[in-house]
Design an enzyme around this catalytic site. Sequence first.
Site, PDB file in Angstrom:
ATOM      1  N   GLY A   9       0.843  -1.203   0.000  1.00 62.32           N
ATOM      2  CA  GLY A   9       0.000   0.000   0.000  1.00 62.32           C
ATOM      3  C   GLY A   9       0.867   1.238   0.000  1.00 62.32           C
ATOM      4  O   GLY A   9       0.552   2.249   0.632  1.00 62.32           O
ATOM      5  N   ASP A  35       2.357  -1.887  -4.391  1.00 63.36           N
ATOM      6  CA  ASP A  35       0.981  -1.384  -4.402  1.00 63.36           C
ATOM      7  C   ASP A  35       0.246  -2.074  -5.544  1.00 63.36           C
ATOM      8  O   ASP A  35       0.870  -2.575  -6.482  1.00 63.36           O
ATOM      9  CB  ASP A  35       0.980   0.135  -4.616  1.00 63.36           C
ATOM     10  N   ILE A  36      -1.073  -2.033  -5.488  1.00 65.63           N
ATOM     11  CA  ILE A  36      -1.873  -2.611  -6.576  1.00 65.63           C
ATOM     12  C   ILE A  36      -1.867  -1.678  -7.793  1.00 65.63           C
ATOM     13  O   ILE A  36      -2.099  -2.100  -8.920  1.00 65.63           O
ATOM     14  CB  ILE A  36      -3.302  -2.927  -6.086  1.00 65.63           C
ATOM     15  N   ASP A  50      -0.918  -7.355  -5.743  1.00 70.75           N
ATOM     16  CA  ASP A  50      -2.263  -7.463  -5.190  1.00 70.75           C
ATOM     17  C   ASP A  50      -2.133  -8.378  -3.967  1.00 70.75           C
ATOM     18  O   ASP A  50      -1.998  -9.602  -4.105  1.00 70.75           O
ATOM     19  CB  ASP A  50      -3.196  -8.083  -6.251  1.00 70.75           C
ATOM     20  N   TYR A 140     -15.363  -0.996   7.912  1.00 72.49           N
ATOM     21  CA  TYR A 140     -13.920  -0.771   8.111  1.00 72.49           C
ATOM     22  C   TYR A 140     -13.558  -1.031   9.584  1.00 72.49           C
ATOM     23  O   TYR A 140     -12.600  -1.747   9.892  1.00 72.49           O
ATOM     24  CB  TYR A 140     -13.600   0.665   7.704  1.00 72.49           C
TER      25      TYR A 140
END
Length: 318
Positions: A9, A35-36, A50, A140
């Site tokens: 991330g 990161d994706i 991912d 979340y």
Amino acid sequence: MKDKILVIGANGQIGTALIPFLEEIYGEGNVIASDINNPVNYTGVFEHLDATKADNLSAVIKKHDITQIYHLAAILSARGEADPVWAWNINMQTSLSVLQAAREHKLNKLFIPSSIAVFGPSSGKEMTQQNACLEPSTVYGVSKVATENWCSYYYHKYGIDVRSLRYPGVVSHQSMPGGGTTDYAVDIFHKAINGEKYTCYLKPDTALPMIYIDDALRATIKLMEAPKKKITVRTSYNLAGLSFTPDGLYQNIKNITSSFEMEYQPDFRQAIADSWPGSIDDSIARNDWEWQPEFDLSRMSRDMFFHLAKHKAFASQP
Ligand code: AKB
């Protein structure tokens, strides 16, 4: 052997700011960003990843001889409410992949942050305690309560040294936050520096716990570098920086740029903010690893203005 750190991330609000900080400590070649999405301006070692895919994560760990992971990818409070099952799946699959990979590859240490979103209306509004009731109102928050408990489980069952902080809303100049309820506290500075009016989606008197990015980064590294015997919380530590309302922040910014204007149009994020504490008791972090925030509201506002003005001047260079 030097530690090799994988940041998952890396393009997000905390990742963008944390990577240069980690590079200073561990050396540039020892920090792998992932990161994706591909990064915009990053020139260091980057892996497209991912993290819901355990095999891909394993391959990156092997390729770079990773010893520590900072797992910062998550779907935040406001965005998660648009598609709760999707948000739950992403938040849980990534966290479980990382925990399981730490076990398989015998990693030294993990950082998996939590959030003040674990708290809900039954947690207590002011100076909310470490062991307050956790009945969150967002998916979340529900996923972070579960993740905290998985972290504790992996520590007690498998001895994985996983550490965690319940981040308040983070205010930073390095990149934009995305999908949170506390995002207004960053958006407002961008409007103010561009001489535009800001429409706030929370009511003027909504106090929330926040932290300036410099303090958030210091807390993260202090926790990760603390001796293992000092870590008494294996779910996630309460962490406090400062608390303020939209009106308090507005008045503060007006002291810097007096022509700045703001209006209020509360939306669905008001109910999320109302379910969260206004302030946090972080005395256990203060006792265990000598945590102490440095930024108050006016120091934070001046620092944000200083950095955003620099970014703006740089961006407008021919
Ligand atoms: C959010 O607003 O969802 C995040 C958080 C408090 O974790 N900034």
